[in-house]
Design a protein around this motif. Structure first.
Motif, PDB file in Angstrom:
ATOM      1  N   GLY A 133      -3.989  -5.807   5.077  1.00 11.03           N
ATOM      2  CA  GLY A 133      -3.373  -6.000   6.371  1.00 11.03           C
ATOM      3  C   GLY A 133      -3.944  -5.065   7.414  1.00 11.03           C
ATOM      4  N   LEU A 134      -3.802  -5.472   8.648  1.00 11.53           N
ATOM      5  CA  LEU A 134      -4.194  -4.672   9.812  1.00 11.53           C
ATOM      6  C   LEU A 134      -2.951  -4.465  10.651  1.00 11.53           C
ATOM      7  CD1 LEU A 134      -6.224  -3.369  11.794  1.00 11.53           C
ATOM      8  CD2 LEU A 134      -6.622  -5.680  12.705  1.00 11.53           C
ATOM      9  N   PHE A 135      -2.576  -3.206  10.844  1.00 16.60           N
ATOM     10  CA  PHE A 135      -1.376  -2.848  11.582  1.00 16.60           C
ATOM     11  C   PHE A 135      -1.756  -2.269  12.933  1.00 16.60           C
ATOM     12  CE2 PHE A 135       1.969   0.415  12.485  1.00 16.60           C
ATOM     13  CZ  PHE A 135       2.985  -0.482  12.780  1.00 16.60           C
ATOM     14  N   ASP A 136      -1.183  -2.812  13.996  1.00 15.45           N
ATOM     15  CA  ASP A 136      -1.383  -2.291  15.353  1.00 15.45           C
ATOM     16  C   ASP A 136      -0.475  -1.082  15.521  1.00 15.45           C
ATOM     17  OD1 ASP A 136      -1.523  -1.727  18.052  1.00 15.45           O
ATOM     18  OD2 ASP A 136      -1.004  -3.760  18.709  1.00 15.45           O
ATOM     19  N   THR A 137      -1.062   0.105  15.498  1.00 14.57           N
ATOM     20  CA  THR A 137      -0.271   1.341  15.570  1.00 14.57           C
ATOM     21  C   THR A 137       0.267   1.620  16.967  1.00 14.57           C
ATOM     22  OG1 THR A 137      -2.127   2.793  16.114  1.00 14.57           O
ATOM     23  CG2 THR A 137      -1.690   2.371  13.748  1.00 14.57           C
ATOM     24  N   ARG A 138      -0.341   0.972  17.968  1.00 13.60           N
ATOM     25  CA  ARG A 138       0.006   1.248  19.364  1.00 13.60           C
ATOM     26  C   ARG A 138      -0.024   2.749  19.662  1.00 13.60           C
ATOM     27  NH1 ARG A 138       5.059  -2.972  19.843  1.00 13.60           N
ATOM     28  NH2 ARG A 138       3.806  -4.845  19.591  1.00 13.60           N
ATOM     29  N   GLY A 139      -0.808   3.483  18.903  1.00 16.27           N
ATOM     30  CA  GLY A 139      -0.929   4.918  19.106  1.00 16.27           C
ATOM     31  C   GLY A 139       0.282   5.713  18.637  1.00 16.27           C
ATOM     32  N   GLU A 140       1.226   5.050  17.966  1.00 14.03           N
ATOM     33  CA  GLU A 140       2.450   5.734  17.523  1.00 14.03           C
ATOM     34  C   GLU A 140       2.242   6.540  16.258  1.00 14.03           C
ATOM     35  OE1 GLU A 140       5.113   2.423  17.250  1.00 14.03           O
ATOM     36  OE2 GLU A 140       5.170   2.136  19.414  1.00 14.03           O
ATOM     37  N   VAL A 141       1.259   6.169  15.449  1.00 11.04           N
ATOM     38  CA  VAL A 141       0.866   6.912  14.244  1.00 11.04           C
ATOM     39  C   VAL A 141      -0.653   6.958  14.228  1.00 11.04           C
ATOM     40  CG1 VAL A 141       2.918   6.255  12.911  1.00 11.04           C
ATOM     41  CG2 VAL A 141       0.884   4.844  12.782  1.00 11.04           C
ATOM     42  N   PRO A 142      -1.240   7.918  13.509  1.00 13.24           N
ATOM     43  CA  PRO A 142      -2.706   8.000  13.479  1.00 13.24           C
ATOM     44  C   PRO A 142      -3.338   6.757  12.857  1.00 13.24           C
ATOM     45  CG  PRO A 142      -1.716  10.005  12.618  1.00 13.24           C
ATOM     46  CD  PRO A 142      -0.599   9.006  12.787  1.00 13.24           C
ATOM     47  N   ASN A 143      -4.569   6.474  13.273  1.00 13.63           N
ATOM     48  CA  ASN A 143      -5.353   5.424  12.621  1.00 13.63           C
ATOM     49  C   ASN A 143      -5.496   5.797  11.148  1.00 13.63           C
ATOM     50  OD1 ASN A 143      -5.668   4.120  15.053  1.00 13.63           O
ATOM     51  ND2 ASN A 143      -7.732   4.867  15.408  1.00 13.63           N
ATOM     52  N   HIS A 144      -5.543   4.797  10.290  1.00 11.72           N
ATOM     53  CA  HIS A 144      -5.602   5.083   8.861  1.00 11.72           C
ATOM     54  C   HIS A 144      -6.141   3.895   8.084  1.00 11.72           C
ATOM     55  CE1 HIS A 144      -1.606   3.245   9.617  1.00 11.72           C
ATOM     56  NE2 HIS A 144      -1.823   2.633   8.461  1.00 11.72           N
ATOM     57  N   ALA A 145      -6.561   4.155   6.875  1.00  9.77           N
ATOM     58  CA  ALA A 145      -6.913   3.125   5.893  1.00  9.77           C
ATOM     59  C   ALA A 145      -6.381   3.634   4.565  1.00  9.77           C
ATOM     60  CB  ALA A 145      -8.417   2.910   5.829  1.00  9.77           C
ATOM     61  N   ILE A 146      -5.463   2.886   3.981  1.00  8.15           N
ATOM     62  CA  ILE A 146      -4.830   3.322   2.741  1.00  8.15           C
ATOM     63  C   ILE A 146      -4.770   2.167   1.745  1.00  8.15           C
ATOM     64  CG2 ILE A 146      -3.465   5.114   3.871  1.00  8.15           C
ATOM     65  CD1 ILE A 146      -1.032   3.332   3.695  1.00  8.15           C
ATOM     66  N   PRO A 151      -0.542  15.235  -4.086  1.00  6.78           N
ATOM     67  CA  PRO A 151      -0.550  16.699  -3.949  1.00  6.78           C
ATOM     68  C   PRO A 151      -1.782  17.261  -3.236  1.00  6.78           C
ATOM     69  CG  PRO A 151       0.232  16.100  -6.131  1.00  6.78           C
ATOM     70  CD  PRO A 151      -0.278  14.833  -5.479  1.00  6.78           C
ATOM     71  N   GLN A 152      -2.876  16.481  -3.180  1.00  4.40           N
ATOM     72  CA  GLN A 152      -4.077  16.935  -2.478  1.00  4.40           C
ATOM     73  C   GLN A 152      -4.123  16.456  -1.033  1.00  4.40           C
ATOM     74  OE1 GLN A 152      -4.224  15.634  -5.782  1.00  4.40           O
ATOM     75  NE2 GLN A 152      -4.029  17.791  -6.311  1.00  4.40           N
ATOM     76  N   GLY A 153      -3.086  15.739  -0.591  1.00  2.49           N
ATOM     77  CA  GLY A 153      -3.004  15.298   0.797  1.00  2.49           C
ATOM     78  C   GLY A 153      -3.557  13.916   1.072  1.00  2.49           C
ATOM     79  N   ASN A 154      -3.870  13.133   0.031  1.00  8.14           N
ATOM     80  CA  ASN A 154      -4.384  11.774   0.214  1.00  8.14           C
ATOM     81  C   ASN A 154      -3.235  10.798   0.428  1.00  8.14           C
ATOM     82  OD1 ASN A 154      -7.266  12.326  -0.351  1.00  8.14           O
ATOM     83  ND2 ASN A 154      -6.440  12.920  -2.335  1.00  8.14           N
ATOM     84  N   HIS A 155      -3.344   9.995   1.460  1.00  6.38           N
ATOM     85  CA  HIS A 155      -2.318   9.013   1.826  1.00  6.38           C
ATOM     86  C   HIS A 155      -2.493   7.778   0.943  1.00  6.38           C
ATOM     87  CE1 HIS A 155      -0.287   6.880   5.513  1.00  6.38           C
ATOM     88  NE2 HIS A 155       0.278   6.536   4.367  1.00  6.38           N
ATOM     89  N   PHE A 156      -1.390   7.327   0.333  1.00 12.65           N
ATOM     90  CA  PHE A 156      -1.392   6.093  -0.435  1.00 12.65           C
ATOM     91  C   PHE A 156      -0.010   5.475  -0.350  1.00 12.65           C
ATOM     92  CE2 PHE A 156       0.383   9.018  -3.425  1.00 12.65           C
ATOM     93  CZ  PHE A 156       1.167   8.291  -4.300  1.00 12.65           C
ATOM     94  N   GLY A 157       0.107   4.251  -0.829  1.00 14.43           N
ATOM     95  CA  GLY A 157       1.391   3.584  -0.802  1.00 14.43           C
ATOM     96  C   GLY A 157       1.688   2.901  -2.119  1.00 14.43           C
ATOM     97  N   VAL A 158       2.967   2.580  -2.296  1.00 16.69           N
ATOM     98  CA  VAL A 158       3.413   1.795  -3.447  1.00 16.69           C
ATOM     99  C   VAL A 158       4.284   0.680  -2.939  1.00 16.69           C
ATOM    100  CG1 VAL A 158       3.238   3.703  -5.120  1.00 16.69           C
ATOM    101  CG2 VAL A 158       5.375   3.335  -3.873  1.00 16.69           C
ATOM    102  N   PHE A 159       4.349  -0.428  -3.689  1.00 19.63           N
ATOM    103  CA  PHE A 159       5.202  -1.518  -3.261  1.00 19.63           C
ATOM    104  C   PHE A 159       5.651  -2.357  -4.445  1.00 19.63           C
ATOM    105  CE2 PHE A 159       1.272  -3.790  -3.632  1.00 19.63           C
ATOM    106  CZ  PHE A 159       1.604  -5.121  -3.868  1.00 19.63           C
ATOM    107  N   THR A 160       6.806  -2.982  -4.261  1.00 26.11           N
ATOM    108  CA  THR A 160       7.346  -3.939  -5.210  1.00 26.11           C
ATOM    109  C   THR A 160       7.535  -5.250  -4.445  1.00 26.11           C
ATOM    110  OG1 THR A 160       8.524  -2.152  -6.325  1.00 26.11           O
ATOM    111  CG2 THR A 160       9.240  -4.411  -6.808  1.00 26.11           C
ATOM    112  N   PRO A 161       6.967  -6.341  -4.957  1.00 23.98           N
ATOM    113  CA  PRO A 161       7.121  -7.616  -4.243  1.00 23.98           C
ATOM    114  C   PRO A 161       8.553  -8.116  -4.299  1.00 23.98           C
ATOM    115  CG  PRO A 161       5.927  -7.913  -6.313  1.00 23.98           C
ATOM    116  CD  PRO A 161       6.177  -6.458  -6.167  1.00 23.98           C
ATOM    117  N   PRO A 162       8.872  -9.054  -3.429  1.00 23.37           N
ATOM    118  CA  PRO A 162      10.213  -9.641  -3.466  1.00 23.37           C
ATOM    119  C   PRO A 162      10.489 -10.264  -4.834  1.00 23.37           C
ATOM    120  CG  PRO A 162       9.008 -10.406  -1.531  1.00 23.37           C
ATOM    121  CD  PRO A 162       8.032  -9.656  -2.407  1.00 23.37           C
ATOM    122  N   ALA A 163      11.750 -10.279  -5.213  1.00 27.05           N
ATOM    123  CA  ALA A 163      12.136 -10.926  -6.469  1.00 27.05           C
ATOM    124  C   ALA A 163      11.771 -12.398  -6.416  1.00 27.05           C
ATOM    125  CB  ALA A 163      13.625 -10.746  -6.710  1.00 27.05           C
ATOM    126  N   ALA A 164      11.323 -12.919  -7.552  1.00 28.16           N
ATOM    127  CA  ALA A 164      10.903 -14.329  -7.597  1.00 28.16           C
ATOM    128  C   ALA A 164      12.075 -15.269  -7.413  1.00 28.16           C
ATOM    129  CB  ALA A 164      10.196 -14.620  -8.911  1.00 28.16           C
TER     130      ALA A 164
END
Length: 127
Positions: free
Chosen positions: A60-73, A114-127
């Motif tokens: 996905g591509l998220f339009d931050t509108r400058g509210e959060v830093p640019n990122h790729a995670i 712990p080393q400062g790397n940005h990542f995410g986790v997710f659980t999809p919607p229930a089937a």
């Protein structure tokens, strides 16, 4: 096609304050296609990314509108987002975005390892 296993990287997100330029860059460089996601609560600020040969969006591509830093995670598929976030915190991770549930039922969270790397986790919607 088999479903991805829990613990697999199955999604990426690019955050940009200039999504038009970002779309142009990745379209020209990698032939990615972008489609605005109208089924979420981001007010058109999110576009799904499909890469060549993929049968469905994988990013996905998220339009931050400058509210959060640019990122790729990257995002890791997990069985239980809240449980994974708690386990990550015990191992020294910092929670940036506590578990949130979208109107469609997807649960996600953003963290720093712990080393400062940005990542995410997710659980999809229930089937």
């Amino acid at each position: 096609m088999t479903a991805p296993a829990f613990g697999s990287v199955t999604w990426f997100q690019i955050g940009s304050e200039d999504p038009a330029a970002t779309r142009s860059f990745y379209t020209e460089l990698f032939d990615w296609s972008f489609e605005v996601d109208t089924n979420d609560d981001t007010e058109g600020r999110y576009a799904q990314v499909t890469t060549p040969g993929a049968s469905h969006p994988t990013g996905g591509l998220f339009d931050t509108r400058g509210e959060v830093p640019n990122h790729a995670i990257f995002y890791v598929l997990v069985e239980d987002t809240a449980k994974t976030v708690a386990a990550a915190e015990k191992r020294g991770a910092k929670v940036l975005v506590p578990p949130k549930t979208t109107p469609a039922g997807l649960v996600f969270s953003d963290l720093l390892d712990p080393q400062g790397n940005h990542f995410g986790v997710f659980t999809p919607p229930a089937a």
